[in-house]
Scaffold this active site. Structure first.
Site, PDB file in Angstrom:
ATOM      1  N   GLU A  11      -0.185  -5.454  38.051  1.00  0.00           N
ATOM      2  CA  GLU A  11      -0.940  -6.787  37.975  1.00  0.00           C
ATOM      3  C   GLU A  11       0.150  -7.800  38.873  1.00  0.00           C
ATOM      4  O   GLU A  11       1.399  -7.375  39.014  1.00  0.00           O
ATOM      5  CB  GLU A  11      -1.160  -7.403  36.565  1.00  0.00           C
ATOM      6  CG  GLU A  11      -2.594  -7.215  36.226  1.00  0.00           C
ATOM      7  CD  GLU A  11      -3.274  -8.260  36.869  1.00  0.00           C
ATOM      8  OE1 GLU A  11      -3.256  -8.970  37.821  1.00  0.00           O
ATOM      9  OE2 GLU A  11      -4.664  -8.427  36.317  1.00  0.00           O
ATOM     10  N   ARG A  40      -2.589 -12.826  24.041  1.00  0.00           N
ATOM     11  CA  ARG A  40      -1.422 -12.854  25.015  1.00  0.00           C
ATOM     12  C   ARG A  40      -1.515 -13.663  26.361  1.00  0.00           C
ATOM     13  O   ARG A  40      -2.774 -13.901  26.596  1.00  0.00           O
ATOM     14  CB  ARG A  40      -0.970 -11.442  25.042  1.00  0.00           C
ATOM     15  CG  ARG A  40      -2.278 -10.685  25.972  1.00  0.00           C
ATOM     16  CD  ARG A  40      -1.983  -9.250  26.596  1.00  0.00           C
ATOM     17  NE  ARG A  40      -3.035  -8.529  27.156  1.00  0.00           N
ATOM     18  CZ  ARG A  40      -3.320  -8.531  28.576  1.00  0.00           C
ATOM     19  NH1 ARG A  40      -2.760  -9.420  29.288  1.00  0.00           N
ATOM     20  NH2 ARG A  40      -4.163  -7.916  29.047  1.00  0.00           N
ATOM     21  N   ASP A  94     -10.591 -10.997  39.535  1.00  0.00           N
ATOM     22  CA  ASP A  94      -9.338 -10.769  38.645  1.00  0.00           C
ATOM     23  C   ASP A  94      -8.259 -11.730  39.284  1.00  0.00           C
ATOM     24  O   ASP A  94      -8.487 -13.212  39.389  1.00  0.00           O
ATOM     25  CB  ASP A  94      -8.960  -9.335  38.714  1.00  0.00           C
ATOM     26  CG  ASP A  94      -7.850  -9.011  37.468  1.00  0.00           C
ATOM     27  OD1 ASP A  94      -7.024  -9.857  37.289  1.00  0.00           O
ATOM     28  OD2 ASP A  94      -7.848  -7.842  37.037  1.00  0.00           O
TER      29      ASP A  94
END
Length: 286
Positions: free
Chosen positions: A15, A100, A196
């Site tokens: 990522e 998170r 995303d």
């Protein structure tokens, strides 16, 4: 257009790629391993060196600091890396182990934003946080489910943002005093696609990683789709511009919840020559 593979499938959940001359190339995260990876050794088209640095239980996002080092989104908040590589973790932003940090970026004024998600993806359980240069943390958006890509237009007046399950890219007005305001839909991803990570190029085009579809889509500032990059790994997670001229689009992918027998390149890093340049990475001013 089709992206080319650079590395083996070396990340579980790759990522957050970001290019900075300050650290000599590309960094990205293996998020759930808590590692930051660095790609160097450009010899023409050959990238031959990847180093891995463990920083925390989760390494959600990383950006350069103006004075050297980096700011990092970690599981329950933020950490600061000094230029010597030492890391200081700031006080947790929340106490729950069910949530998170997930993705972040810096605004034109040098403040670092990072958004969260619940591990079980509970709708509305997440928020978008802003770390100011003096260490203050504010919630700038709540009721989020999976806070993801965030970047600003070339002139800094607009911010693009993904809350993945909504299926659309949002756009905000932005200024220093008021921050993110006037949220509205920029584009709806076709065919049930979920956005995303994202990045913005020097022409104002918005490049969106559509997770689960193995593509990066470019949208013009008016929201019109005008480019699709095919990636030979299905779970495309994020993208950023890099290289000497910021004209190469680096793309991260993930193996999380992926059948790697059917998708063997999941977790590899890819690159595409896209014919447009990016914007230099905005650093954290703290």
């Amino acid at each position: 257009m089709r992206a080319q593979q650079i590395t083996d499938p070396i990340t579980y959940h790759g990522e957050g790629p970001v290019w900075s001359e300050q650290w000599g190339g590309l960094r990205w995260v293996d998020m759930l391993a808590g590692d930051i990876l660095t790609l160097t050794g450009d010899a023409g088209d050959a990238w031959d060196t990847v180093t891995r640095h463990h920083v925390a239980s989760v390494a959600a996002a990383v950006r350069p600091r103006r004075g050297g080092g980096a700011v990092i989104g970690v599981e329950q908040g933020f950490a600061l890396e000094d230029s010597d590589g030492s890391i200081a973790t700031l006080s947790p932003v929340w106490a729950s182990n069910a949530v998170r940090m997930n993705e972040g970026a810096c605004d034109p004024d040098g403040r670092f934003y990072c958004g969260s998600m619940a591990y079980d993806q509970t709708p509305g359980a997440a928020s978008l946080y802003r770390l100011d240069v003096d260490g203050r943390v504010d919630v700038v958006l709540d009721g989020v489910t999976i806070s993801n890509g965030l970047d600003w237009s070339p002139d800094g007046s607009l911010a693009y943002y993904n809350d993945t399950p909504t299926g659309h890219v949002s756009v905000f007005d932005y200024d220093t005093a008021n921050g993110l305001t006037a949220r509205r839909s920029f584009v709806q991803i076709a065919d049930g696609g979920q956005p995303d990570g994202l990045t913005v190029d020097a022409e104002g085009g918005v490049w969106v990683a559509v997770v689960g579809q193995g593509v990066i889509q470019r949208y013009r500032p008016d929201g019109r789709l005008d480019e699709v990059i095919e990636v030979p790994a299905t779970k495309t997670t994020a993208c950023t511009f890099g290289g000497e001229h910021l004209d190469r689009l680096f793309i991260t992918t993930s193996r999380e919840d992926v059948d790697t027998d059917a998708d063997p390149l999941a977790g590899a890093l890819f690159v595409a020559e896209v014919g447009v340049r990016g914007i230099p990475t905005r650093p954290f001013a703290g």
